[in-house]
Design an enzyme around this catalytic site. Structure first.
Site, PDB file in Angstrom:
ATOM      1  N   ASP A  13      -5.417   1.011   9.802  1.00 25.76           N
ATOM      2  CA  ASP A  13      -4.585   1.080  11.007  1.00 25.76           C
ATOM      3  C   ASP A  13      -5.385   1.355  12.273  1.00 25.76           C
ATOM      4  OD1 ASP A  13      -2.445   0.728   9.271  1.00 25.76           O
ATOM      5  OD2 ASP A  13      -2.193   2.890   9.002  1.00 25.76           O
ATOM      6  N   LYS A  16      -6.756  -3.398  13.934  1.00 24.11           N
ATOM      7  CA  LYS A  16      -7.401  -4.681  13.579  1.00 24.11           C
ATOM      8  C   LYS A  16      -6.583  -5.857  14.107  1.00 24.11           C
ATOM      9  CE  LYS A  16      -7.351  -3.341   9.246  1.00 24.11           C
ATOM     10  NZ  LYS A  16      -7.040  -1.907   9.389  1.00 24.11           N
ATOM     11  N   GLY A  40      -0.468  -3.781   7.350  1.00 24.20           N
ATOM     12  CA  GLY A  40       0.487  -3.977   8.449  1.00 24.20           C
ATOM     13  C   GLY A  40      -0.339  -4.087   9.713  1.00 24.20           C
ATOM     14  N   HIS A  41      -0.497  -5.303  10.208  1.00 22.07           N
ATOM     15  CA  HIS A  41      -1.343  -5.535  11.381  1.00 22.07           C
ATOM     16  C   HIS A  41      -0.458  -5.902  12.571  1.00 22.07           C
ATOM     17  CE1 HIS A  41      -5.049  -6.549   8.661  1.00 22.07           C
ATOM     18  NE2 HIS A  41      -4.537  -5.360   8.441  1.00 22.07           N
ATOM     19  N   GLN A 224      -6.912  -3.081   5.299  1.00 18.71           N
ATOM     20  CA  GLN A 224      -7.279  -1.720   4.924  1.00 18.71           C
ATOM     21  C   GLN A 224      -8.603  -1.370   5.633  1.00 18.71           C
ATOM     22  OE1 GLN A 224      -6.208  -3.837   1.938  1.00 18.71           O
ATOM     23  NE2 GLN A 224      -4.311  -3.243   2.902  1.00 18.71           N
TER      24      GLN A 224
HETATM   25  P1  GDP Z   1      -4.141  -2.402  11.877  1.00 17.61           P
HETATM   26  O1  GDP Z   1      -3.536  -2.207  10.538  1.00 17.61           O
HETATM   27  O2  GDP Z   1      -5.571  -1.995  11.924  1.00 17.61           O
HETATM   28  O3  GDP Z   1      -3.934  -3.788  12.441  1.00 17.61           O
HETATM   29  O4  GDP Z   1      -3.372  -1.393  12.867  1.00 17.61           O
HETATM   30  P2  GDP Z   1      -1.779  -1.126  12.911  1.00 17.61           P
HETATM   31  O5  GDP Z   1      -1.125  -2.274  13.559  1.00 17.61           O
HETATM   32  O6  GDP Z   1      -1.289  -0.696  11.589  1.00 17.61           O
HETATM   33  O7  GDP Z   1      -1.737   0.171  13.810  1.00 17.61           O
HETATM   34  C1  GDP Z   1      -2.256   0.199  15.090  1.00 17.61           C
HETATM   35  C2  GDP Z   1      -1.143   0.642  16.043  1.00 17.61           C
HETATM   36  O8  GDP Z   1      -1.699   1.006  17.305  1.00 17.61           O
HETATM   37  C3  GDP Z   1      -0.159  -0.464  16.372  1.00 17.61           C
HETATM   38  O9  GDP Z   1       1.083   0.105  16.647  1.00 17.61           O
HETATM   39  C4  GDP Z   1      -0.744  -1.099  17.633  1.00 17.61           C
HETATM   40  O10 GDP Z   1       0.237  -1.742  18.428  1.00 17.61           O
HETATM   41  C5  GDP Z   1      -1.288   0.111  18.309  1.00 17.61           C
HETATM   42  N1  GDP Z   1      -2.499  -0.098  19.125  1.00 17.61           N
HETATM   43  C6  GDP Z   1      -3.568  -0.896  18.904  1.00 17.61           C
HETATM   44  N2  GDP Z   1      -4.502  -0.703  19.836  1.00 17.61           N
HETATM   45  C7  GDP Z   1      -4.025   0.250  20.672  1.00 17.61           C
HETATM   46  C8  GDP Z   1      -4.551   0.923  21.827  1.00 17.61           C
HETATM   47  O11 GDP Z   1      -5.658   0.691  22.278  1.00 17.61           O
HETATM   48  N3  GDP Z   1      -3.751   1.873  22.390  1.00 17.61           N
HETATM   49  C9  GDP Z   1      -2.515   2.190  21.930  1.00 17.61           C
HETATM   50  N4  GDP Z   1      -1.812   3.131  22.551  1.00 17.61           N
HETATM   51  N5  GDP Z   1      -2.002   1.583  20.852  1.00 17.61           N
HETATM   52  C10 GDP Z   1      -2.755   0.640  20.229  1.00 17.61           C
HETATM   53  P1  IMO Z   2      -3.997  -1.882   7.186  1.00 19.22           P
HETATM   54  O1  IMO Z   2      -4.573  -3.234   6.833  1.00 19.22           O
HETATM   55  C1  IMO Z   2      -3.589   2.313   6.106  1.00 19.22           C
HETATM   56  C2  IMO Z   2      -3.407   3.265   1.856  1.00 19.22           C
HETATM   57  C3  IMO Z   2      -2.087   3.837   1.348  1.00 19.22           C
HETATM   58  C4  IMO Z   2      -2.602   4.716   0.250  1.00 19.22           C
HETATM   59  C5  IMO Z   2      -3.749   3.919  -0.339  1.00 19.22           C
HETATM   60  C6  IMO Z   2      -3.353   3.104  -1.572  1.00 19.22           C
HETATM   61  O2  IMO Z   2      -2.710  -1.948   7.908  1.00 19.22           O
HETATM   62  O3  IMO Z   2      -5.025  -1.023   7.844  1.00 19.22           O
HETATM   63  P2  IMO Z   2      -1.960   0.865  -1.879  1.00 19.22           P
HETATM   64  O4  IMO Z   2      -0.539   0.546  -1.553  1.00 19.22           O
HETATM   65  O5  IMO Z   2      -2.942  -0.034  -1.204  1.00 19.22           O
HETATM   66  O6  IMO Z   2      -2.221   0.967  -3.344  1.00 19.22           O
HETATM   67  O7  IMO Z   2      -2.176   2.350  -1.305  1.00 19.22           O
HETATM   68  O8  IMO Z   2      -4.182   3.046   0.690  1.00 19.22           O
HETATM   69  N1  IMO Z   2      -3.297   1.965   2.560  1.00 19.22           N
HETATM   70  C7  IMO Z   2      -3.390   1.838   3.890  1.00 19.22           C
HETATM   71  N2  IMO Z   2      -3.510   2.775   4.854  1.00 19.22           N
HETATM   72  N3  IMO Z   2      -3.593   1.010   6.430  1.00 19.22           N
HETATM   73  C8  IMO Z   2      -3.499   0.052   5.480  1.00 19.22           C
HETATM   74  O9  IMO Z   2      -3.616  -1.263   5.755  1.00 19.22           O
HETATM   75  C9  IMO Z   2      -3.348   0.454   4.140  1.00 19.22           C
HETATM   76  N4  IMO Z   2      -3.191  -0.205   2.965  1.00 19.22           N
HETATM   77  C10 IMO Z   2      -3.187   0.736   2.018  1.00 19.22           C
HETATM   78  O10 IMO Z   2      -1.416   4.546   2.358  1.00 19.22           O
HETATM   79  O11 IMO Z   2      -3.148   5.893   0.795  1.00 19.22           O
HETATM   80 MG    MG Z   3      -1.915  -1.228   9.648  1.00 21.64          MG
END
Ligand code: GDP
Ligand code: IMO
Ligand code: MG
Length: 424
Positions: A13, A16, A40-41, A224
């Protein structure tokens, strides 16, 4: 730079999705290689929010081809939902989305056992996303998994599915008192999904290499992150795939020697969802500040994310494994308003200073972070476009991390929207 990889440097998270969206505008092909609907991207464009679980985030750009690689595990209902949402929003998938015929299918009993085994493990649970990821990869490694290509071979599918359902009913009935899974119901659903995804399926290993030959540029989108990697992460509190650099190649068939740039994505602080050690975790006001200001709630499960300070020990380890040529530092805006910002420079474990990320969680769990404290800043930095225009304290903070990681921080995200980004 033609071929670029984007990899999470912490526990996931990191943002990415946002960085992939930015880079993909100049790219021909975006590939996901590992994981499944646990990812979840998030990409936000013109107030519209997309959360990608299976489909590469770059698909938003109309000239991009998106490939779901052989290393992924696919939840077909989830995949069709994602396709429908994209199509509804005017983003075409026909002729641009390709699904590997080698990718593995997540079945209802994979999800069931993932959720059930978590439920009964109490304090020992991993805190998985409950998406059936581990059990699907278990079947893959045990060589009994159902691959996309099997959906179109009646005899193979029947044999594998009968065996899978039989084993699930026998085992999970005994272990968890599961209501028996119906072979006919699952087979019927699979047949319907097989028809729906047929136009997208391909031998993506050859397709990727044909695209390479034709001179197309690639973006490998990691899911991840390095500290969740099944080999390098905080085992057993990890996911079930290689979510650092190696997984991007084994999960796609893309030739590693053709990669020009590897970008590590790091949050300007640190978060983790699920269980497992997290030395710099902040349980008090600072943690709550980061969670609220950074909206730190899982994009897949909605769970609150655990929040803490930037950890250089983990970050250095991540840089070492992936050989990052660049770093994208995200969510810098979230730190505005803190009186001070700390960076963990090393661990104290049983009175000794440790600079190497421990291989055992029992040791990591004892780590007391050694902090360097920086003065905070108050300014709203979301619309800043030049590094020089950032508050002096923020620049100090970034330069310190850059110096310690010996890697250029060439992108700085200052907000969730597409335009909140500083290129250096
Ligand atoms: P990913 O899994 O690495 O793609 O990241 P996620 O989407 O799960 O989580 C990142 C969260 O931070 C999302 O809600 C994005 O919209 C938000 N986000 C990404 N970059 C920034 C930033 O520079 N500032 C803020 N405030 N939010 C951001
Ligand atoms: P993105 O791509 C954050 C974590 C879960 C748990 C562990 C194992 O959005 O960064 P799983 O369901 O994969 O067997 O869970 O890995 N986990 C993540 N944490 N971002 C993710 O994906 C994750 N995908 C799995 O919370 O701790
Ligand atoms: Mg994510």
């Amino acid at each position: 730079m033609k071929n670029i990889a984007v990899i999470g440097g912490q526990w996931g998270d990191e943002g990415k999705g946002k960085i992939v969206d930015y880079i993909a505008k100049n790219i021909d092909v975006v590939v996901r290689s590992q994981g499944g609907a646990n990812a979840g991207h998030t990409v936000i464009v013109n107030d519209k929010k997309y959360i990608f679980h299976l489909i590469p985030s770059g698909i938003i750009h109309e000239n991009v081809k998106a490939i779901i690689g052989n290393g992924m595990v696919l939840d077909l209902p989830e995949l069709m939902d994602e396709i429908r949402i994209l199509n509804k929003n005017g983003i075409k998938t026909a002729g641009r989305l390709f699904i590997s015929n080698r990718a593995h299918i997540t079945l209802p009993f994979h999800k069931y056992v993932d959720q059930q085994s978590e439920k009964i493990s109490g304090k020992k649970k991993i805190g998985t996303t409950g998406r059936g990821i581990g059990p699907t990869y278990m079947d893959k490694i045990a060589r009994v998994g159902i691959r996309v290509a099997d959906l179109y071979d009646k005899n193979v599918l029947k044999e594998k599915l009968e065996a899978g359902v039989g084993k699930a009913n026998e085992l999970y009935g005994r272990l968890y008192g599961a209501i028996p899974f119906s072979y006919y119901e699952i087979a019927g659903d699979l047949a319907a999904y097989a028809d729906m995804i047929k136009p997208y399926t391909a031998d993506t290993v050859f397709l990727i290499n044909k695209f390479v030959k034709n001179g197309l540029s690639f973006l490998l989108e990691g899911a991840q992150a390095t500290l969740l990697d099944v080999d390098f992460g905080t085992y057993p509190y990890v996911t079930s795939s290689n979510s650092s650099i190696g997984g991007l190649f084994t999960g796609s068939g893309f030739n590693p020697f053709l990669l020009d740039k590897t970008i590590g994505i790091f949050k300007a602080y640190c978060t983790r969802v699920g269980e497992g050690p997290f030395p710099t975790e902040q349980n008090g006001d600072t943690g709550e500040f980061l969670r609220q200001k950074g909206y730190e709630f899982g994009a897949t499960t909605g769970r609150p994310r655990r929040c803490g300070f930037f950890d250089l020990v983990g970050a250095k380890y991540s840089c070492m494994i992936n050989g990052f040529s660049d770093i994208a530092l995200t969510k810098l805006d979230v730190l505005s308003g803190l009186e001070s910002v700390s960076v963990c420079t090393g661990y104290e474990i049983e009175d000794k200073r440790i600079d190497e990320f421990p291989s055992q969680i029992s040791i990591l769990a004892k780590a007391k972070p050694i902090y360097k404290i920086f003065e905070g800043w108050n300014d709203n930095i979301r619309d800043i476009k030049q590094f020089d225009a950032l508050p002096v304290q923020a620049k100090k903070y970034i330069k310190y991390i850059e110096d310690k990681l010996k890697t250029n921080i060439s992108l700085i995200a200052t907000g969730p929207e597409r335009q909140n980004l500083i290129e250096r």
